[in-house]
Design an enzyme around this catalytic site. Structure first.
Site, mmCIF file in Angstrom:
data_model
loop_
_atom_site.group_PDB
_atom_site.id
_atom_site.type_symbol
_atom_site.label_atom_id
_atom_site.label_comp_id
_atom_site.label_asym_id
_atom_site.label_seq_id
_atom_site.Cartn_x
_atom_site.Cartn_y
_atom_site.Cartn_z
ATOM 1 N N ASP A 159 0.842 -1.201 0.000
ATOM 2 C CA ASP A 159 0.000 0.000 0.000
ATOM 3 C C ASP A 159 0.878 1.253 0.000
ATOM 4 O O ASP A 159 0.602 2.227 -0.708
ATOM 5 C CB ASP A 159 -0.914 -0.010 1.236
ATOM 6 C CG ASP A 159 -1.646 -1.334 1.369
ATOM 7 O OD1 ASP A 159 -2.355 -1.698 0.424
ATOM 8 O OD2 ASP A 159 -1.483 -2.023 2.401
ATOM 9 N N HIS A 187 -4.662 -3.297 6.528
ATOM 10 C CA HIS A 187 -4.446 -3.571 5.107
ATOM 11 C C HIS A 187 -5.779 -4.034 4.529
ATOM 12 O O HIS A 187 -6.055 -5.223 4.414
ATOM 13 C CB HIS A 187 -3.375 -4.639 4.897
ATOM 14 C CG HIS A 187 -3.355 -5.143 3.477
ATOM 15 N ND1 HIS A 187 -2.941 -4.372 2.423
ATOM 16 C CD2 HIS A 187 -3.758 -6.316 2.935
ATOM 17 C CE1 HIS A 187 -3.067 -5.052 1.301
ATOM 18 N NE2 HIS A 187 -3.569 -6.233 1.580
HETATM 19 P P1 NAX Z 1 -2.098 -18.338 -3.942
HETATM 20 O O1 NAX Z 1 -3.445 -18.901 -3.742
HETATM 21 O O2 NAX Z 1 -1.497 -18.280 -5.297
HETATM 22 O O3 NAX Z 1 -1.065 -19.132 -3.018
HETATM 23 C C1 NAX Z 1 -1.315 -19.432 -1.687
HETATM 24 C C2 NAX Z 1 -0.540 -20.692 -1.361
HETATM 25 O O4 NAX Z 1 -0.652 -20.915 0.033
HETATM 26 C C3 NAX Z 1 -1.066 -21.950 -2.070
HETATM 27 O O5 NAX Z 1 -0.004 -22.599 -2.727
HETATM 28 C C4 NAX Z 1 -1.616 -22.787 -0.908
HETATM 29 O O6 NAX Z 1 -1.457 -24.182 -1.119
HETATM 30 C C5 NAX Z 1 -0.749 -22.303 0.243
HETATM 31 N N1 NAX Z 1 -1.316 -22.540 1.574
HETATM 32 C C6 NAX Z 1 -2.610 -22.505 1.974
HETATM 33 N N2 NAX Z 1 -2.715 -22.829 3.265
HETATM 34 C C7 NAX Z 1 -1.468 -23.063 3.717
HETATM 35 C C8 NAX Z 1 -0.945 -23.463 4.969
HETATM 36 N N3 NAX Z 1 -1.737 -23.695 6.009
HETATM 37 N N4 NAX Z 1 0.395 -23.623 5.078
HETATM 38 C C9 NAX Z 1 1.198 -23.428 4.010
HETATM 39 N N5 NAX Z 1 0.753 -23.065 2.795
HETATM 40 C C10 NAX Z 1 -0.566 -22.883 2.648
HETATM 41 O O7 NAX Z 1 -2.150 -16.891 -3.281
HETATM 42 P P2 NAX Z 1 -1.165 -15.659 -3.504
HETATM 43 O O8 NAX Z 1 -1.607 -14.864 -4.654
HETATM 44 O O9 NAX Z 1 0.234 -16.151 -3.461
HETATM 45 O O10 NAX Z 1 -1.498 -14.760 -2.201
HETATM 46 C C11 NAX Z 1 -1.191 -15.218 -0.902
HETATM 47 C C12 NAX Z 1 -1.830 -14.320 0.137
HETATM 48 O O11 NAX Z 1 -1.347 -12.994 0.058
HETATM 49 C C13 NAX Z 1 -3.346 -14.203 0.014
HETATM 50 O O12 NAX Z 1 -3.917 -14.343 1.298
HETATM 51 C C14 NAX Z 1 -3.540 -12.783 -0.490
HETATM 52 O O13 NAX Z 1 -4.796 -12.264 -0.105
HETATM 53 C C15 NAX Z 1 -2.418 -12.087 0.198
HETATM 54 N N6 NAX Z 1 -2.024 -10.769 -0.313
HETATM 55 C C16 NAX Z 1 -1.647 -9.819 0.588
HETATM 56 C C17 NAX Z 1 -1.201 -8.579 0.210
HETATM 57 C C18 NAX Z 1 -0.771 -7.549 1.212
HETATM 58 O O14 NAX Z 1 -0.474 -6.430 0.786
HETATM 59 N N7 NAX Z 1 -0.710 -7.815 2.526
HETATM 60 C C19 NAX Z 1 -1.171 -8.200 -1.227
HETATM 61 C C20 NAX Z 1 -1.171 -9.353 -2.161
HETATM 62 C C21 NAX Z 1 -2.009 -10.528 -1.743
HETATM 63 O O15 NAX Z 1 -3.330 -10.287 -2.163
#
Ligand code: NAX
Length: 328
Positions: A159, A187
């Site tokens: 952000d 956020h």
């Molecule tokens: P993806 O869905 O591409 O990847 C998430 C990965 O996490 C998957 O491979 C899944 O198998 C794995 N996972 C799920 N549960 C797990 C657990 N208990 N232990 C280990 N791995 C686990 O998501 P992606 O685009 O990489 O985004 C990840 C996260 O970042 C999401 O929650 C998203 O909302 C968040 N974001 C946060 C941002 C921020 O500024 N704070 C911005 C970007 C993003 O949206």
């Protein structure tokens, strides 16, 4: 030669993980002279893809990359961890209520917090990226009573960077001309990007802009809704920019803010600026020698006060909800 730093990344097989791991291994997270061991935590369904990413990491022959371990066991993933990037989370799906989202994420971040408590190195630094990031960080922090609370942080650097870029465009400057910008609060769409203390080429940014309507109707919503705009345009959520912000967050935490500047981090409130102590909220912070301090003494005008309060209220509601669910 330096001892390798153990860096754990959860959700390693996801799209942010894919954008993040290569930059960690090439030295962007900690420095070009710091060797790293990577620990990749995934759920069982993600292990195979994580192995594929590890093969590609091998194929880069990064001189700083000393080892890669892949596991679905948090106790293994966080053993001796110095830095933990908690990226994997349960996304909100259609029809999911906030309570369902918080409890699904509690099921991830509470055990991970405990595994960090029980296994990580004494100097562990945690960055939560997975949403809802602030409250997931609070859940993990509450499950780690032996780790100092300030070691759990949530990412608002994306952000912050988005706001820098929008302000540079508006003022016809470059991001390196801008200092002291702040993201306050959660956020989420309630976050408040504050330019009243920011400087553009040494001049007060709000005075340079001199357009409160642009601030209220364009700047703040553009920054706050940027994630949705990226999904709309790209057909997928921010990944490379999120990974970049995670790198920036940890790099700044470890290596310090520049003189005369600060950054934004979601950190445990000490009650500063009327944010209830214990909430994980974004503040202006300076960092030095691996520690940070909230910038004190800023004058908060009425425009800012109302927006900070609204975002903090949302954080309190999320905290109350996870408390009612027994997650903290
Ligand atoms: P993806 O869905 O591409 O990847 C998430 C990965 O996490 C998957 O491979 C899944 O198998 C794995 N996972 C799920 N549960 C797990 C657990 N208990 N232990 C280990 N791995 C686990 O998501 P992606 O685009 O990489 O985004 C990840 C996260 O970042 C999401 O929650 C998203 O909302 C968040 N974001 C946060 C941002 C921020 O500024 N704070 C911005 C970007 C993003 O949206």
């Amino acid at each position: 030669t330096r001892t390798p730093v153990n860096v754990t990344v959860t959700g390693a097989a996801g799209q942010i993980g894919y954008a993040l791991l290569f930059r960690i291994a090439s030295g962007h997270l900690l420095g070009s002279d710091v060797p790293v061991n990577l620990r990749l935590l995934e759920i069982p369904q993600g292990l195979k893809a994580a192995e594929g990413t590890a093969m590609e990491l091998d194929d880069c022959a990064f001189p700083l990359l000393r080892g890669i371990e892949i596991t679905d066991d948090p106790n293994v993933a966080f053993a001796g961890a110095n830095v933990a990037l908690l990226v994997g989370a349960r996304p909100r799906t259609a029809g999911m209520e906030r309570g369902d989202l918080l409890s699904a994420n509690g099921g991830i971040f509470k055990p991970q917090g405990k595994a960090i408590n029980d296994n990580a190195a004494d100097d562990i630094k945690v960055l939560v990226v997975g949403n809802p990031a602030n409250t997931n960080a609070l859940i993990a922090q509450a499950a780690a009573p032996d780790v100092p609370a300030e070691r759990f942080t949530a990412m608002t650097r994306l952000d912050h960077n988005r706001a820098l870029s929008q302000l540079a465009k508006k003022t016809g400057t470059t991001v390196s001309d801008i200092k002291r910008l702040t993201i306050w609060g959660n956020h989420s769409a309630t976050q408040y990007p504050d330019i009243f203390h920011a400087e553009v080429s040494g001049k007060n940014a709000a005075e340079v802009v001199n357009d409160e309507q642009w601030l209220a109707d364009t700047f703040i919503p553009t920054v706050a809704k940027r994630g949705a705009a990226i999904i709309e345009a790209r057909g997928a959520s921010s990944a490379a920019s999120a990974a970049n912000a995670a790198i920036d967050h940890v790099h700044t935490w470890v290596n310090g803010t520049a003189a005369g500047d600060w950054t934004s981090m979601g950190i445990v409130s000490d009650g500063s600026y009327g944010v209830p102590a214990g909430l994980i909220s974004s503040f202006p912070v300076t960092t030095k020698d691996g520690a940070f301090e909230i910038v004190q003494g800023l004058d908060i005008n009425e425009f800012s006060r109302a927006r900070i309060d609204a975002s903090v209220k949302e954080l309190e509601e999320e905290r109350d909800a996870v408390r009612a669910l027994g997650l903290i």
